[in-house]
Design an enzyme around this catalytic site. Structure first.
Site, PDB file in Angstrom:
ATOM      1  N   ASN A  43       0.844  -1.192   0.000  1.00  0.00           N
ATOM      2  CA  ASN A  43       0.000   0.000   0.000  1.00  0.00           C
ATOM      3  C   ASN A  43       0.884   1.248   0.000  1.00  0.00           C
ATOM      4  O   ASN A  43       1.965   1.278   0.616  1.00  0.00           O
ATOM      5  CB  ASN A  43      -1.008   0.007   1.159  1.00  0.00           C
ATOM      6  CG  ASN A  43      -0.420  -0.249   2.520  1.00  0.00           C
ATOM      7  OD1 ASN A  43       0.610  -0.904   2.660  1.00  0.00           O
ATOM      8  ND2 ASN A  43      -1.078   0.268   3.544  1.00  0.00           N
ATOM      9  N   GLU A  45       0.316   5.153   0.659  1.00  0.00           N
ATOM     10  CA  GLU A  45      -0.619   6.186   1.110  1.00  0.00           C
ATOM     11  C   GLU A  45      -0.179   7.568   0.643  1.00  0.00           C
ATOM     12  O   GLU A  45       0.899   7.744   0.045  1.00  0.00           O
ATOM     13  CB  GLU A  45      -0.765   6.099   2.633  1.00  0.00           C
ATOM     14  CG  GLU A  45      -1.346   4.747   3.047  1.00  0.00           C
ATOM     15  CD  GLU A  45      -1.630   4.619   4.535  1.00  0.00           C
ATOM     16  OE1 GLU A  45      -1.164   5.467   5.322  1.00  0.00           O
ATOM     17  OE2 GLU A  45      -2.338   3.659   4.893  1.00  0.00           O
ATOM     18  N   CYS A  54      -3.937   0.587  -2.558  1.00  0.00           N
ATOM     19  CA  CYS A  54      -3.813  -0.650  -1.787  1.00  0.00           C
ATOM     20  C   CYS A  54      -2.692  -1.531  -2.340  1.00  0.00           C
ATOM     21  O   CYS A  54      -2.287  -1.413  -3.505  1.00  0.00           O
ATOM     22  CB  CYS A  54      -5.112  -1.432  -1.848  1.00  0.00           C
ATOM     23  SG  CYS A  54      -6.460  -0.717  -0.901  1.00  0.00           S
ATOM     24  N   GLU A  56      -2.877  -4.601  -3.165  1.00  0.00           N
ATOM     25  CA  GLU A  56      -3.353  -5.421  -4.284  1.00  0.00           C
ATOM     26  C   GLU A  56      -3.212  -4.658  -5.604  1.00  0.00           C
ATOM     27  O   GLU A  56      -2.859  -5.229  -6.642  1.00  0.00           O
ATOM     28  CB  GLU A  56      -4.828  -5.806  -4.075  1.00  0.00           C
ATOM     29  CG  GLU A  56      -5.079  -6.697  -2.865  1.00  0.00           C
ATOM     30  CD  GLU A  56      -5.371  -5.920  -1.592  1.00  0.00           C
ATOM     31  OE1 GLU A  56      -4.794  -4.832  -1.394  1.00  0.00           O
ATOM     32  OE2 GLU A  56      -6.173  -6.405  -0.789  1.00  0.00           O
ATOM     33  N   CYS A  87     -10.380  -4.735  -0.023  1.00  0.00           N
ATOM     34  CA  CYS A  87     -11.503  -3.792  -0.006  1.00  0.00           C
ATOM     35  C   CYS A  87     -12.364  -4.023  -1.248  1.00  0.00           C
ATOM     36  O   CYS A  87     -11.984  -4.756  -2.164  1.00  0.00           O
ATOM     37  CB  CYS A  87     -10.986  -2.350   0.033  1.00  0.00           C
ATOM     38  SG  CYS A  87     -10.286  -1.774  -1.524  1.00  0.00           S
ATOM     39  N   CYS A  90     -10.681  -3.289  -4.553  1.00  0.00           N
ATOM     40  CA  CYS A  90      -9.662  -4.273  -4.938  1.00  0.00           C
ATOM     41  C   CYS A  90     -10.277  -5.602  -5.349  1.00  0.00           C
ATOM     42  O   CYS A  90      -9.724  -6.306  -6.200  1.00  0.00           O
ATOM     43  CB  CYS A  90      -8.647  -4.452  -3.817  1.00  0.00           C
ATOM     44  SG  CYS A  90      -7.487  -3.067  -3.746  1.00  0.00           S
TER      45      CYS A  90
HETATM   46  N1  THU Z   1      -5.126  -1.818   2.578  1.00  0.00           N
HETATM   47  C1  THU Z   1      -4.539  -2.574   1.596  1.00  0.00           C
HETATM   48  O1  THU Z   1      -3.498  -2.197   1.049  1.00  0.00           O
HETATM   49  N2  THU Z   1      -5.139  -3.734   1.254  1.00  0.00           N
HETATM   50  C2  THU Z   1      -6.223  -4.275   1.865  1.00  0.00           C
HETATM   51  O2  THU Z   1      -6.667  -5.357   1.492  1.00  0.00           O
HETATM   52  C3  THU Z   1      -6.855  -3.559   2.955  1.00  0.00           C
HETATM   53  C4  THU Z   1      -6.368  -2.184   3.220  1.00  0.00           C
HETATM   54  C5  THU Z   1      -4.465  -0.578   2.982  1.00  0.00           C
HETATM   55  C6  THU Z   1      -5.111   0.696   2.555  1.00  0.00           C
HETATM   56  C7  THU Z   1      -4.586   1.665   3.585  1.00  0.00           C
HETATM   57  O3  THU Z   1      -3.303   2.144   3.158  1.00  0.00           O
HETATM   58  C8  THU Z   1      -4.385   0.833   4.829  1.00  0.00           C
HETATM   59  O4  THU Z   1      -4.393  -0.519   4.397  1.00  0.00           O
HETATM   60  C9  THU Z   1      -5.454   1.036   5.882  1.00  0.00           C
HETATM   61  O5  THU Z   1      -6.703   0.853   5.370  1.00  0.00           O
END
Ligand code: THU
Length: 136
Positions: A43, A45, A54, A56, A87, A90
């Site tokens: 991920n 941000e 994310c 994925e 999510c 994704c």
């Molecule tokens: N996140 C992912 O990268 N993948 C997931 O399957 C769930 C959530 C990340 C998004 C964000 O940067 C952090 O986790 C908190 O939600």
């Protein structure tokens, strides 16, 4: 190394590179394609929160950039009590490159916790037609 162990190792290896200064929640994802190649992502941000992506999405981008477009298996690795299932967005991203039967594995730092199919996590999906050549 069995394919699932290799996926876990790949996701664990990249997870430490996650850029998650806002949530503090590092996620790693790894995809195995039918060729046997493994692509991983984390991920990423952003100070403008909705712009973050994310793990994925990163793994899918790496797969497509390498010229592949079929997911044979995907694993997502994150910490915490709750399962780190993809999510909604994704799930749709994964569906683009995976049939309903494809496994989505959910892992924690200590190993595999659960496995679902794409069809279980995104039933009645709007996706590429099975007649389309790029549909896996
Ligand atoms: N996140 C992912 O990268 N993948 C997931 O399957 C769930 C959530 C990340 C998004 C964000 O940067 C952090 O986790 C908190 O939600």
């Amino acid at each position: 190394m069995k394919s699932l162990e290799a996926l876990f190792a790949a996701a664990a290896a990249v997870r430490s590179n996650a850029y998650a200064p806002y949530s503090g929640f590092a996620v790693g994802a790894a995809i195995r394609t039918p060729s046997g190649a493994i692509f991983s992502g984390v991920n990423v941000e952003n100070a403008s929160y909705p712009v973050g992506t994310c793990a994925e999405a990163g793994a899918i981008a790496a797969m497509v950039a390498a010229g592949e477009n079929r997911i044979a298996e995907i694993l997502v690795l994150g910490d915490g009590e709750a399962l780190v299932t993809p999510c909604g967005a994704c799930r749709q991203r994964i569906r683009e490159f995976a049939r309903d039967e494809v496994n989505i594995h959910i892992a924690g730092p200590n190993g595999l916790r659960a496995s679902f199919t794409v069809g279980e996590l995104l039933p009645q999906a709007f996706g590429p037609s099975l007649a389309e050549s790029h549909a896996p």
